[in-house]
Structures are given as C-alpha cells and as structure tokens.
Scaffold this motif. Structure first.
Motif, PDB file in Angstrom:
ATOM      1  N   ARG A   7       0.812  -1.274  -0.098  1.00 60.98           N
ATOM      2  CA  ARG A   7      -0.065  -0.025  -0.027  1.00 60.98           C
ATOM      3  C   ARG A   7       0.837   1.352   0.002  1.00 60.98           C
ATOM      4  N   GLU A   8       1.962   1.261   1.030  1.00 58.93           N
ATOM      5  CA  GLU A   8       3.012   2.323   0.754  1.00 58.93           C
ATOM      6  C   GLU A   8       3.329   2.691  -0.383  1.00 58.93           C
ATOM      7  N   ARG A   9       3.843   1.496  -0.982  1.00 55.72           N
ATOM      8  CA  ARG A   9       4.579   1.621  -2.307  1.00 55.72           C
ATOM      9  C   ARG A   9       3.564   2.047  -3.381  1.00 55.72           C
ATOM     10  N   THR A  10       2.666   1.761  -3.443  1.00 57.91           N
ATOM     11  CA  THR A  10       1.500   2.388  -4.378  1.00 57.91           C
ATOM     12  C   THR A  10       1.325   3.816  -4.274  1.00 57.91           C
ATOM     13  N   TYR A  11       1.558   4.235  -2.885  1.00 59.96           N
ATOM     14  CA  TYR A  11       1.123   5.792  -2.670  1.00 59.96           C
ATOM     15  C   TYR A  11       2.417   6.246  -3.186  1.00 59.96           C
ATOM     16  N   LEU A  12       3.807   5.719  -2.926  1.00 61.82           N
ATOM     17  CA  LEU A  12       5.186   6.499  -3.447  1.00 61.82           C
ATOM     18  C   LEU A  12       5.121   6.397  -4.768  1.00 61.82           C
ATOM     19  N   PHE A  13       4.542   5.261  -5.590  1.00 61.44           N
ATOM     20  CA  PHE A  13       4.479   5.383  -6.956  1.00 61.44           C
ATOM     21  C   PHE A  13       3.745   6.655  -7.497  1.00 61.44           C
ATOM     22  N   MET A  14       2.455   6.593  -6.744  1.00 61.04           N
ATOM     23  CA  MET A  14       1.642   7.734  -7.315  1.00 61.04           C
ATOM     24  C   MET A  14       2.072   9.044  -6.975  1.00 61.04           C
ATOM     25  N   THR A  15       2.827   9.247  -5.979  1.00 64.88           N
ATOM     26  CA  THR A  15       3.185  10.598  -5.575  1.00 64.88           C
ATOM     27  C   THR A  15       4.613  11.164  -6.293  1.00 64.88           C
ATOM     28  N   LEU A  16       5.558  10.322  -6.244  1.00 69.27           N
ATOM     29  CA  LEU A  16       6.725  10.571  -6.992  1.00 69.27           C
ATOM     30  C   LEU A  16       6.868  11.226  -8.383  1.00 69.27           C
ATOM     31  N   PRO A  17       5.894  10.730  -9.455  1.00 65.93           N
ATOM     32  CA  PRO A  17       5.776  11.253 -10.741  1.00 65.93           C
ATOM     33  C   PRO A  17       5.295  12.857 -10.442  1.00 65.93           C
ATOM     34  N   ILE A  18       4.357  12.963  -9.706  1.00 66.06           N
ATOM     35  CA  ILE A  18       3.705  14.419  -9.403  1.00 66.06           C
ATOM     36  C   ILE A  18       4.690  15.369  -8.763  1.00 66.06           C
ATOM     37  N   LEU A  19       5.593  14.714  -7.783  1.00 62.26           N
ATOM     38  CA  LEU A  19       6.511  15.592  -7.222  1.00 62.26           C
ATOM     39  C   LEU A  19       7.638  16.023  -8.137  1.00 62.26           C
ATOM     40  N   ALA A  20       7.924  15.046  -9.206  1.00 62.17           N
ATOM     41  CA  ALA A  20       9.036  15.119 -10.176  1.00 62.17           C
ATOM     42  C   ALA A  20       8.613  16.168 -11.418  1.00 62.17           C
ATOM     43  N   LEU A  21       7.274  16.172 -11.750  1.00 59.53           N
ATOM     44  CA  LEU A  21       6.604  17.268 -12.474  1.00 59.53           C
ATOM     45  C   LEU A  21       6.576  18.423 -11.900  1.00 59.53           C
ATOM     46  N   PHE A  22       6.201  18.737 -10.590  1.00 59.74           N
ATOM     47  CA  PHE A  22       6.058  20.042  -9.762  1.00 59.74           C
ATOM     48  C   PHE A  22       7.453  20.671  -9.806  1.00 59.74           C
ATOM     49  N   PHE A  23       8.404  19.627  -9.297  1.00 64.50           N
ATOM     50  CA  PHE A  23       9.836  20.201  -9.446  1.00 64.50           C
ATOM     51  C   PHE A  23      10.490  20.663 -10.642  1.00 64.50           C
ATOM     52  N   CYS A  24      10.041  20.054 -12.069  1.00 68.34           N
ATOM     53  CA  CYS A  24      10.558  20.219 -13.128  1.00 68.34           C
ATOM     54  C   CYS A  24       9.893  21.565 -13.499  1.00 68.34           C
ATOM     55  N   PHE A  25       8.565  21.970 -13.410  1.00 67.07           N
ATOM     56  CA  PHE A  25       7.877  22.922 -13.925  1.00 67.07           C
ATOM     57  C   PHE A  25       7.367  23.909 -13.319  1.00 67.07           C
ATOM     58  N   ASN A  26       7.970  23.882 -11.737  1.00 71.40           N
ATOM     59  CA  ASN A  26       7.622  24.820 -10.820  1.00 71.40           C
ATOM     60  C   ASN A  26       8.862  25.356 -10.148  1.00 71.40           C
ATOM     61  N   LEU A  28      12.091  24.438 -10.364  1.00 69.89           N
ATOM     62  CA  LEU A  28      13.478  24.453 -11.221  1.00 69.89           C
ATOM     63  C   LEU A  28      13.250  25.700 -11.772  1.00 69.89           C
ATOM     64  N   PRO A  29      12.229  26.192 -12.408  1.00 70.51           N
ATOM     65  CA  PRO A  29      12.011  27.667 -13.102  1.00 70.51           C
ATOM     66  C   PRO A  29      12.048  28.791 -12.229  1.00 70.51           C
ATOM     67  N   LEU A  30      11.831  28.423 -10.917  1.00 65.45           N
ATOM     68  CA  LEU A  30      11.662  29.607  -9.926  1.00 65.45           C
ATOM     69  C   LEU A  30      13.169  29.735  -9.561  1.00 65.45           C
ATOM     70  N   ILE A  31      13.904  28.568  -9.205  1.00 60.92           N
ATOM     71  CA  ILE A  31      15.487  28.836  -8.894  1.00 60.92           C
ATOM     72  C   ILE A  31      16.016  29.379  -9.949  1.00 60.92           C
ATOM     73  N   LYS A  32      15.736  29.114 -11.410  1.00 62.20           N
ATOM     74  CA  LYS A  32      16.592  29.535 -12.661  1.00 62.20           C
ATOM     75  C   LYS A  32      16.461  30.960 -12.737  1.00 62.20           C
ATOM     76  N   GLY A  33      14.960  31.351 -12.389  1.00 57.33           N
ATOM     77  CA  GLY A  33      14.718  32.937 -12.433  1.00 57.33           C
ATOM     78  C   GLY A  33      15.625  33.675 -11.251  1.00 57.33           C
ATOM     79  N   VAL A  34      15.430  33.257 -10.202  1.00 61.14           N
ATOM     80  CA  VAL A  34      16.452  33.782  -9.181  1.00 61.14           C
ATOM     81  C   VAL A  34      17.586  33.851  -9.454  1.00 61.14           C
TER      82      VAL A  34
END
Length: 283
Positions: A7-26, A28-34
C-alpha cells in the motif's frame, strides 16, 4: 529498518511522478529565475553576472513604476467592486426567493469560462457593439477609460467564486442569532452590520486576500483587451514581465522584476491576513 508494504509502495509510485513534474515545471524555473536576475541574460546565448545592477535599474525605470501604479490601482478597485457585488448577491441568494438554485448556477457560468475567451468576447463588445450603441469611440482606445473596461471584465468573471464563499459564510450563521436580533428590532442594514458581517468576517478576509492576489497578477484580460495599450496605460506588471522578458531581450532584468513582484504579493497577502485577523478578534 521498516519494510515498505504494498500500500505504501503504491502511494509512493503515485506521488513521485507528481513531485517530479512539480519540481521540473515549478521549483526549477523558480530557482533559475532567481539566478538569472543577477545576470544580463537576454533569453538566449551567453550572459554575464551583473550583481544587483538589475535592481538598481529597476527602481529607476519609469515604465516599471507606471506598471506598478496601474496594477495596484486596478487590483484595489477590482477587489472593492467584486466584494461589494458578491456580498449583495450572496445576501440575495441566501434569502427565500424562487429559483434560487437555478440562479446560483447561472451566475457561476462566467467563472468556468477561460479568461482569454472572456477577454476576447468583451474586446469585441467594447470595440464594436458598445460604440455603436452609444455613438462614442471604444473605451479600449482611451487612456482614461481603458482600465475601467478591464476592471469590468475582471469583476464580471470573479464575482461568482466570491459569492459562493460568502454564501457558505452566511449559511454558518445560526438562526438563533437572527431571532435574538429581531427581538431587539434588528433589520436591514443594522442587521447586516451588527449580526451578519461580524460572523462572516473570516470569509471576508479570505475573499479580500484572494481577490487582491489574483488581480495583482492580472494578465489574460490585459492580453485579450489592450495588450498594455493605449500608450502603455494598461500595462500590468505580469504583462510587462512577459512582454519585455520573453520578447524584449530583458530576461535577466524582468527576472529581477518578478522577484520584487513576488515579494510585494507575499507582503500584501500577509498584511491583509494579519489585519483581517485583528478585526476578527475585535469583533
């Protein structure tokens, strides 16, 4: 070490792609902008480090100053208009009237439409229909009245969500409060001022903060209606950052502008929240 179950592994697999997308499109651009705000980056090619020069130039740029003044004027006016109209609608739609549910659905339609779509529809209205009806020139062509047209469009689309929040607040007011007030002769304005409004003050604070934040970041309506014109009289901060940063070769300079803008929004939101909280405690 604790073993991860299925169950925890399923939650992890569901969360990691969302976190990766959030980091890439939110994130990371914020850090580069600064980082870019300390450079003379034009949006392409190489760049040099310029330290705080962008900030020095920013506070000396008259065009940037005008955009901040216009954006604050637009945000304050739109916030007042939207909240006044929303309160009136919420009070009306919370009372015992016919077709209340149908009316709530109808007035919420503008909120589900895209801001650009609404902007282009009103652009046609202000450019062709209204001048034909009033025998005048388009409001969008006037440096004096173009901002009023933008306020009207922003308010028309934003009233629905604020009204929903106010209706939710009014529905939390116990009927016993109104019954006790009616015994003391509380009606009309006195009833709203002394009974309803103090009890929905938290909802008022939420609406004020959300409205101010959203209107300070106004972009789609500017793009669809005026593109910052006429004569840069309706150039909002967001539109200036986009236009001069992406197409004007001022990526580094406008990155510094974006950082200042971010700090301004956070400061105003915190100030509004604290002010609203203090008023809630007094009431």
């Amino acid at each position: 070490m604790k073993k991860i179950n299925d169950r925890e592994r399923t939650y992890l697999f569901m969360t990691l792609p969302i976190l990766a997308l959030f980091f890439c499109f939110n994130t990371l651009p914020l850090i580069k902008g600064v980082i870019y705000n300390f450079t003379n980056f034009e949006g392409y090619g190489s760049y040099d480090w310029v330290g705080l020069r962008n900030y020095t130039d920013l506070f000396q740029d008259a065009r940037v100053g005008r955009s901040y003044l216009f954006t604050v004027k637009l945000a304050v006016t739109s916030t007042v208009v939207v909240n006044v109209l929303s309160l009136i609608l919420a009070l009306g739609l919370s009372s015992k009237i016919k077709f209340k549910s149908a009316l709530r659905g109808m007035y919420f339609i503008p909120n589900i439409l895209g801001a650009l779509v609404v902007g282009y529809i009103f652009n046609y209205f202000f450019t062709y229909i209204l001048p034909a009806m009033t025998k005048t020139t388009s409001m969008l062509a006037s440096t004096r009245w173009a901002w009023v047209a933008i306020v009207a469009v922003c308010a028309w689309q934003s009233v629905a969500m604020n009204t929903i929040i106010y209706i939710s607040g009014i529905q939390t007011v116990p009927e016993e409060v109104y019954e006790a007030g009616s015994i003391d002769g509380a009606t009309g304005w006195f009833k709203f001022r002394n009974l309803t409004f103090p009890l929905i003050m938290p909802f008022f604070t939420i609406n004020m903060v959300l409205c101010m934040k959203n209107f300070l970041m106004v972009f789609d309506q500017i793009m669809a209606l005026t593109k910052g014109g006429p004569a840069q009289s309706t150039e909002s901060i967001s539109y200036l950052i986009y236009n001069n940063g992406m197409a004007g070769g001022q990526f580094g300079f406008q990155s510094a502008n974006a950082v200042v803008f971010f700090v301004l929004i956070v400061a105003l939101s915190v100030a509004q929240t604290k002010f609203g909280s203090s008023k809630e405690e007094q009431l």
